[in-house]
Design a protein around this motif. Structure first.
Motif, PDB file in Angstrom:
ATOM      1  N   VAL A   1       0.826  -1.210   0.000  1.00  0.00           N
ATOM      2  CA  VAL A   1       0.000   0.000   0.000  1.00  0.00           C
ATOM      3  C   VAL A   1       0.858   1.257   0.000  1.00  0.00           C
ATOM      4  N   ASP A   2       2.004   1.212   0.674  1.00  0.00           N
ATOM      5  CA  ASP A   2       2.846   2.397   0.800  1.00  0.00           C
ATOM      6  C   ASP A   2       3.850   2.555  -0.346  1.00  0.00           C
ATOM      7  N   THR A   3       3.911   1.579  -1.252  1.00  0.00           N
ATOM      8  CA  THR A   3       4.843   1.671  -2.374  1.00  0.00           C
ATOM      9  C   THR A   3       4.292   2.627  -3.419  1.00  0.00           C
ATOM     10  N   PRO A   4       5.101   3.562  -3.924  1.00  0.00           N
ATOM     11  CA  PRO A   4       4.605   4.460  -4.963  1.00  0.00           C
ATOM     12  C   PRO A   4       4.171   3.690  -6.206  1.00  0.00           C
ATOM     13  N   LEU A   5       2.983   3.994  -6.711  1.00  0.00           N
ATOM     14  CA  LEU A   5       2.533   3.406  -7.970  1.00  0.00           C
ATOM     15  C   LEU A   5       3.049   4.244  -9.135  1.00  0.00           C
ATOM     16  N   VAL A   6       2.958   5.564  -8.978  1.00  0.00           N
ATOM     17  CA  VAL A   6       3.412   6.495 -10.008  1.00  0.00           C
ATOM     18  C   VAL A   6       4.544   7.341  -9.441  1.00  0.00           C
ATOM     19  N   GLU A   7       5.593   7.526 -10.231  1.00  0.00           N
ATOM     20  CA  GLU A   7       6.710   8.384  -9.839  1.00  0.00           C
ATOM     21  C   GLU A   7       7.070   9.313 -11.000  1.00  0.00           C
ATOM     22  N   LEU A   8       7.032  10.598 -10.740  1.00  0.00           N
ATOM     23  CA  LEU A   8       7.521  11.588 -11.689  1.00  0.00           C
ATOM     24  C   LEU A   8       8.809  12.148 -11.120  1.00  0.00           C
ATOM     25  N   CYS A   9       9.899  11.971 -11.833  1.00  0.00           N
ATOM     26  CA  CYS A   9      11.232  12.295 -11.329  1.00  0.00           C
ATOM     27  C   CYS A   9      11.878  13.360 -12.208  1.00  0.00           C
TER      28      CYS A   9
ATOM     29  N   GLY B   1      10.862  20.712 -13.512  1.00  0.00           N
ATOM     30  CA  GLY B   1      11.505  19.902 -12.471  1.00  0.00           C
ATOM     31  C   GLY B   1      10.557  19.276 -11.481  1.00  0.00           C
ATOM     32  N   LEU B   2       9.505  18.640 -11.974  1.00  0.00           N
ATOM     33  CA  LEU B   2       8.471  18.095 -11.088  1.00  0.00           C
ATOM     34  C   LEU B   2       8.888  16.748 -10.508  1.00  0.00           C
ATOM     35  N   ASP B   3       8.867  16.658  -9.178  1.00  0.00           N
ATOM     36  CA  ASP B   3       9.052  15.399  -8.453  1.00  0.00           C
ATOM     37  C   ASP B   3       7.763  15.111  -7.696  1.00  0.00           C
ATOM     38  N   LEU B   4       7.153  13.972  -7.991  1.00  0.00           N
ATOM     39  CA  LEU B   4       5.856  13.661  -7.395  1.00  0.00           C
ATOM     40  C   LEU B   4       5.658  12.146  -7.388  1.00  0.00           C
ATOM     41  N   THR B   5       5.174  11.621  -6.270  1.00  0.00           N
ATOM     42  CA  THR B   5       4.841  10.197  -6.187  1.00  0.00           C
ATOM     43  C   THR B   5       3.369  10.046  -5.816  1.00  0.00           C
ATOM     44  N   VAL B   6       2.763   8.984  -6.331  1.00  0.00           N
ATOM     45  CA  VAL B   6       1.361   8.687  -6.070  1.00  0.00           C
ATOM     46  C   VAL B   6       1.275   7.262  -5.555  1.00  0.00           C
ATOM     47  N   ARG B   7       0.616   7.091  -4.418  1.00  0.00           N
ATOM     48  CA  ARG B   7       0.490   5.768  -3.814  1.00  0.00           C
ATOM     49  C   ARG B   7      -0.644   4.967  -4.450  1.00  0.00           C
ATOM     50  N   ARG B   8      -0.534   3.657  -4.388  1.00  0.00           N
ATOM     51  CA  ARG B   8      -1.579   2.794  -4.915  1.00  0.00           C
ATOM     52  C   ARG B   8      -2.877   3.009  -4.130  1.00  0.00           C
ATOM     53  N   GLY B   9      -3.992   3.131  -4.852  1.00  0.00           N
ATOM     54  CA  GLY B   9      -5.294   3.316  -4.231  1.00  0.00           C
ATOM     55  C   GLY B   9      -5.577   4.738  -3.801  1.00  0.00           C
ATOM     56  N   GLU B  10      -4.692   5.667  -4.126  1.00  0.00           N
ATOM     57  CA  GLU B  10      -4.829   7.054  -3.693  1.00  0.00           C
ATOM     58  C   GLU B  10      -5.674   7.855  -4.684  1.00  0.00           C
TER      59      GLU B  10
ATOM     60  N   ILE C   1     -13.599  -0.170 -16.861  1.00  0.00           N
ATOM     61  CA  ILE C   1     -14.095  -1.507 -17.187  1.00  0.00           C
ATOM     62  C   ILE C   1     -12.999  -2.505 -17.510  1.00  0.00           C
ATOM     63  N   PHE C   2     -11.839  -2.043 -17.973  1.00  0.00           N
ATOM     64  CA  PHE C   2     -10.771  -2.984 -18.339  1.00  0.00           C
ATOM     65  C   PHE C   2      -9.731  -3.141 -17.228  1.00  0.00           C
ATOM     66  N   ASP C   3     -10.092  -2.730 -16.001  1.00  0.00           N
ATOM     67  CA  ASP C   3      -9.213  -2.868 -14.835  1.00  0.00           C
ATOM     68  C   ASP C   3      -7.865  -2.165 -15.055  1.00  0.00           C
ATOM     69  N   PRO C   4      -7.885  -0.867 -15.263  1.00  0.00           N
ATOM     70  CA  PRO C   4      -6.635  -0.137 -15.511  1.00  0.00           C
ATOM     71  C   PRO C   4      -5.779  -0.052 -14.251  1.00  0.00           C
ATOM     72  N   ASP C   5      -4.486   0.178 -14.460  1.00  0.00           N
ATOM     73  CA  ASP C   5      -3.600   0.409 -13.321  1.00  0.00           C
ATOM     74  C   ASP C   5      -3.867   1.770 -12.696  1.00  0.00           C
ATOM     75  N   LEU C   6      -4.343   2.695 -13.512  1.00  0.00           N
ATOM     76  CA  LEU C   6      -4.471   4.091 -13.092  1.00  0.00           C
ATOM     77  C   LEU C   6      -5.579   4.738 -13.904  1.00  0.00           C
TER      78      LEU C   6
ATOM     79  N   THR D   1      -6.527   3.656  -8.379  1.00  0.00           N
ATOM     80  CA  THR D   1      -5.755   4.880  -8.157  1.00  0.00           C
ATOM     81  C   THR D   1      -6.219   5.940  -9.146  1.00  0.00           C
ATOM     82  N   VAL D   2      -6.498   7.143  -8.656  1.00  0.00           N
ATOM     83  CA  VAL D   2      -7.016   8.220  -9.508  1.00  0.00           C
ATOM     84  C   VAL D   2      -6.120   9.447  -9.392  1.00  0.00           C
ATOM     85  N   ILE D   3      -5.773  10.019 -10.540  1.00  0.00           N
ATOM     86  CA  ILE D   3      -5.146  11.346 -10.598  1.00  0.00           C
ATOM     87  C   ILE D   3      -6.133  12.253 -11.307  1.00  0.00           C
ATOM     88  N   TYR D   4      -6.545  13.311 -10.626  1.00  0.00           N
ATOM     89  CA  TYR D   4      -7.686  14.137 -11.021  1.00  0.00           C
ATOM     90  C   TYR D   4      -7.220  15.573 -11.195  1.00  0.00           C
TER      91      TYR D   4
END
Length: 381
Positions: free
Chosen positions: A9-17, A32-41, A160-165, A197-200
């Motif tokens: 749960v605490d492992t980053p799913l998405v990482e922008l480095c 220079g964007l650094d951003l991590t997104v956790r699974r299910g967030e 519907i296709f069970d996406p990762d994100l 996981t949703v990025i909105y």
């Protein structure tokens, strides 16, 4: 090689480095964007037009190419992976549904391109229709649905296709306020139910506060603050965040004394107030003191507070559950007060011009360096 099943749960799913995007090779739309997104967030990218939030989403989806840096999903770089191989669902403001197809056909389309047909596809469509409360409407054409129903179909098609994100770009922007608020609740419920996981992306700060586990506030192509809705609202990192996320008042002055995490600020009219010191400002620095309208008390309630100023009432507007009072300080600065307490008749100055004492607690105000992150901006931009 990591897979989604390997991630905790605490492992980053998405990482922008160190991700940057420039269209002209000179100025960066995202810098220079650094951003991590956790699974299910549920993470919201919030900011005004031109802040870089939508460009960030488009780089994640693969519709824009990063000029620098790396984007990783489950530990694997996406830089050279085309959009159709990223296994992401995308929901746009204009829905992007196929008008010549039925609801069921729209939902089946992303399954068919992945080789899922026949009975398995029909079962997924049935489940998706139940998830969005549109059971029995699979045979309808898209133009036979309301705007809210179409947006639900767009959301179901992305899931519907069970996406990762799932990426959502201003998905409720075209809807009226009442329907938008209803769908906010539904989107959050579906996200919690599915665990996706949703990025909105939105410029609506109220929407961001209502939906998000965390909010990333953007301005000028840079990440200004990342945190929970409460942290963003209660403890803004700079003057831009303070003004953009929710309504805020700004009073100019100069720091004359500082001690630990608080400072004393001399205002333009000669008065003094105390506030929390932000970003290391000290004596002699020009400052802007911010206070939320709901944190300002009036009359007798103000008399016991450490920060007290005399103000002249310019206008008052009744909103049912609260009153908004617009007042001017002696130096000419206008402030807005949100009061749930007194009725209109309990305040002086029925049509403006009355005097009232206002006050607030030290810990509810912040002293930022003047000009910090572009100064205050309204939350509806």
């Amino acid at each position: 090689m990591n897979t989604l099943a390997d991630l905790s749960v605490d492992t980053p799913l998405v990482e922008l480095c160190g991700v940057s995007k420039s269209y002209d090779g000179v100025s960066d739309v995202v810098a220079g964007l650094d951003l991590t997104v956790r699974r299910g967030e549920f993470l919201t990218l919030l900011g005004p037009s031109g802040s870089g939030k939508t460009t960030t989403l488009m780089m994640l989806a693969g519709f824009e190419e990063a000029s620098a840096g790396d984007i990783r999903l489950a530990g694997q770089s996406l830089v050279r992976k085309p959009p159709h191989r990223r296994n992401m669902g995308v929901v746009f403001q204009n829905y992007a549904l196929f008008p010549h197809m039925t609801v069921a056909e729209n939902l089946s389309f992303p399954l068919s391109v992945r080789g899922i047909r026949g009975a398995p596809a029909k079962e997924r469509v049935r489940t998706a229709l139940a998830l969005i409360n549109l059971d029995g409407l699979g045979g309808r054409r898209i133009n036979e649905l309301s705007g809210g129903q179409q947006q639900r179909v767009a959301l179901a098609r992305a899931l519907i296709f069970d996406p990762d994100l799932v990426l959502m770009d201003e998905p409720l922007g075209a809807l009226d306020r009442q329907l938008r608020e209803k769908l906010q609740v539904e989107i959050k419920h579906i996200q919690r139910q599915t665990g996706v996981t949703v990025i909105y992306v939105t410029h609506d700060q109220s929407e961001a506060l209502a939906l998000s586990d965390r909010i990333a506030v953007f301005a000028g192509g840079k990440l200004q603050q990342l945190g929970s809705p409460r942290a963003i609202y209660d403890t803004p990192a700079n003057a831009f965040v303070a003004g953009f996320v929710g309504e805020n008042n700004a009073i100019d002055g100069t720091v004359v004394e500082s001690a630990r995490d608080h400072c004393t600020v001399k205002l333009a009219d000669g008065g003094f107030v105390m506030a929390r010191t932000m970003n290391g400002i000290g004596p002699g620095d020009r400052a802007v003191v911010t206070i939320r309208p709901e944190d300002i008390a009036t009359g007798d309630a103000a008399s016991a507070l450490p920060n007290r100023l005399a103000a002249t009432i310019d206008d008052r507007i009744y909103h049912g559950d609260h009153i908004k009072i617009y007042a001017s300080l002696p130096g000419g600065t206008r402030v807005t007060i949100r009061s749930p307490g007194p009725s209109l008749g309990q305040l002086p100055g029925t049509s403006g011009g009355g005097r009232v004492e206002i006050g607030w607690a030290i810990d509810r105000s912040f002293a930022f360096a003047a000009g910090d992150a572009g100064r205050l901006q309204g939350g509806d931009e």
